[in-house]
Design an enzyme around this catalytic site. Sequence first.
Site, short mmCIF file in Angstrom:
data_model
loop_
_atom_site.label_atom_id
_atom_site.label_comp_id
_atom_site.label_asym_id
_atom_site.label_seq_id
_atom_site.Cartn_x
_atom_site.Cartn_y
_atom_site.Cartn_z
N LYS A 196 -1.14 0.57 -24.92
CA LYS A 196 -1.42 0.56 -26.35
C LYS A 196 -0.25 0.74 -27.27
O LYS A 196 0.77 0.00 -27.01
CB LYS A 196 -2.56 1.66 -26.79
N TYR B 288 0.78 -1.29 0.11
CA TYR B 288 -0.07 -0.15 0.03
C TYR B 288 0.81 1.23 -0.03
O TYR B 288 1.83 1.31 0.52
CB TYR B 288 -0.94 -0.16 1.23
N THR C 19 -3.16 6.08 -21.94
CA THR C 19 -3.05 4.56 -21.19
C THR C 19 -1.48 4.30 -21.76
O THR C 19 -0.93 5.10 -22.36
CB THR C 19 -3.80 3.71 -21.96
N ASP D 77 -6.34 13.21 -25.32
CA ASP D 77 -6.17 12.08 -24.87
C ASP D 77 -5.49 11.28 -25.97
O ASP D 77 -5.98 10.91 -26.82
CB ASP D 77 -7.86 11.53 -24.62
N GLU E 121 -0.60 4.63 -0.46
CA GLU E 121 -1.62 5.89 -0.73
C GLU E 121 -0.56 7.20 -0.48
O GLU E 121 0.18 7.34 0.42
CB GLU E 121 -2.77 6.14 0.23
N ARG F 158 -1.03 -2.64 -18.27
CA ARG F 158 -2.25 -2.05 -18.40
C ARG F 158 -2.28 -0.67 -17.35
O ARG F 158 -1.82 -0.99 -16.37
CB ARG F 158 -2.95 -2.72 -18.25
N1 DSN Z 1 -10.25 2.84 -26.28
C1 DSN Z 1 -10.73 1.82 -26.50
C2 DSN Z 1 -10.06 0.93 -27.75
O1 DSN Z 1 -9.87 1.85 -28.41
O2 DSN Z 1 -10.26 -0.03 -27.92
C3 DSN Z 1 -10.66 1.03 -25.49
O3 DSN Z 1 -11.36 1.68 -24.07
#
Ligand code: DSN
Length: 414
Positions: A230, A55, A227, A201, A57, A236
């Site tokens: 990707k 933990y 994220t 984003d 925090e 993740r």
């Molecule tokens: N952003 C989505 C995708 O492109 O598959 C997943 O949230």
Amino acid sequence: MDEWFTQSLSDSDPAVFEAIGNERRRQEAINLIASESLTSQAVREASGCVMTNKYAEGYPGKRYYGGCEYVDVVEELAIERAKKLFSAEHVNVQPHSGTQANLAVYLAMLKPGDTILSMELSHGGHLSHGYKINESGKLYNGEFYNVSKQTGRIDPAEVLARAREVEPKMIVCGYSAYPRKVPFKEFREIADAVDAYLMADIAHIAGLVAAGVHPSPIDYADFVTTTTHKTLMGPRGAMIMCREEYAKDIDRAVFPGCQGGPFMQQIAAKAVCFKENLAKERRELNQQVADNAKALAEELLGYDFNLVSGGTDNHLMLADLSNKNITGKDAEKALGESGITLNKNTVPYDTQSPFVTSGIRIGTPCVTARGMKQPQMKQIADMINEAVTTPSAETINKVRDRACDLTSQFPVYV
Ligand code: DSN
């Protein structure tokens, strides 16, 4: 200590062990899901490490728990590397997911009822950009812009007109299914014209941005979220970048605003992923991701596939199958049976429901990570064409054999 603490997974839980093995084998198929990628052994080691027990925090040096000296090391490494990778002033690496990163930005900067202006979901936007079934569209008022019907591209003049109409407090650019370069500079001008914050984003294109293959929003957007799993090809998770003036607000919005304990094993893996992305080899790989997408798009155009906007500048393309006499849903199924994994996707101005769709989204990060290049893209385009044009059992069997032959030359995990 009980024996089950030290047993291997295969001994302690054969059912889960078997499912993981099956998933590993499934991942040997040709994977064209644009939002997925492959992680290195190093990322997976960090992601499965003992830091999952901790933990922490708070933030490095200011935790609410003792024993944080080593998790502080990895969080500081992750922050410093991410700053360097994206030339960011401030980075928060704690968000568990892209949606949580986006929600934290809204929580930091907006009041309930404020308007968020983003891309219409069916044109390539994302649920967390103010869509009504997501918390972002329940707490805030989501309004949307479209891509141009003629070009399939963002028309900044249309976005500006829409912004003047709905007076947003936050404009969001960055998409899940947009194959062209995002005009960040124009978005800044639009945001300034209506006195709105700008959030980019870049979840889909972050690896390309880090590699210099796609322009960076960092000088234009007040907030950049992404994220890490990707095109960054990491674990993740997600992160938020912002200018120093917003640092405190963003950090407070993530913790204690909308998250508790950070996932320190994931933060360790993010640090590894950022180091990998700083390397020349990874920049070259992400250039190849875009080159492969371009090659695949050109081949598909040669087979009379109707690509939204006529092609791609990044890692993905969107094929409108209306002229192929097959829905996105049926194409996804036929391709899946042929050993090619991808997803059905709405195309702009789609007449089919989101469960059926007229299109498929095709991305190149996974096939590129396993070493495929332009000659393999030519083969894949031919297989897609075969399976989509004649989805009979006979064709599917033939394509599946070809897909197996190709993938056996490019194993994912050796
Ligand atoms: N952003 C989505 C995708 O492109 O598959 C997943 O949230």
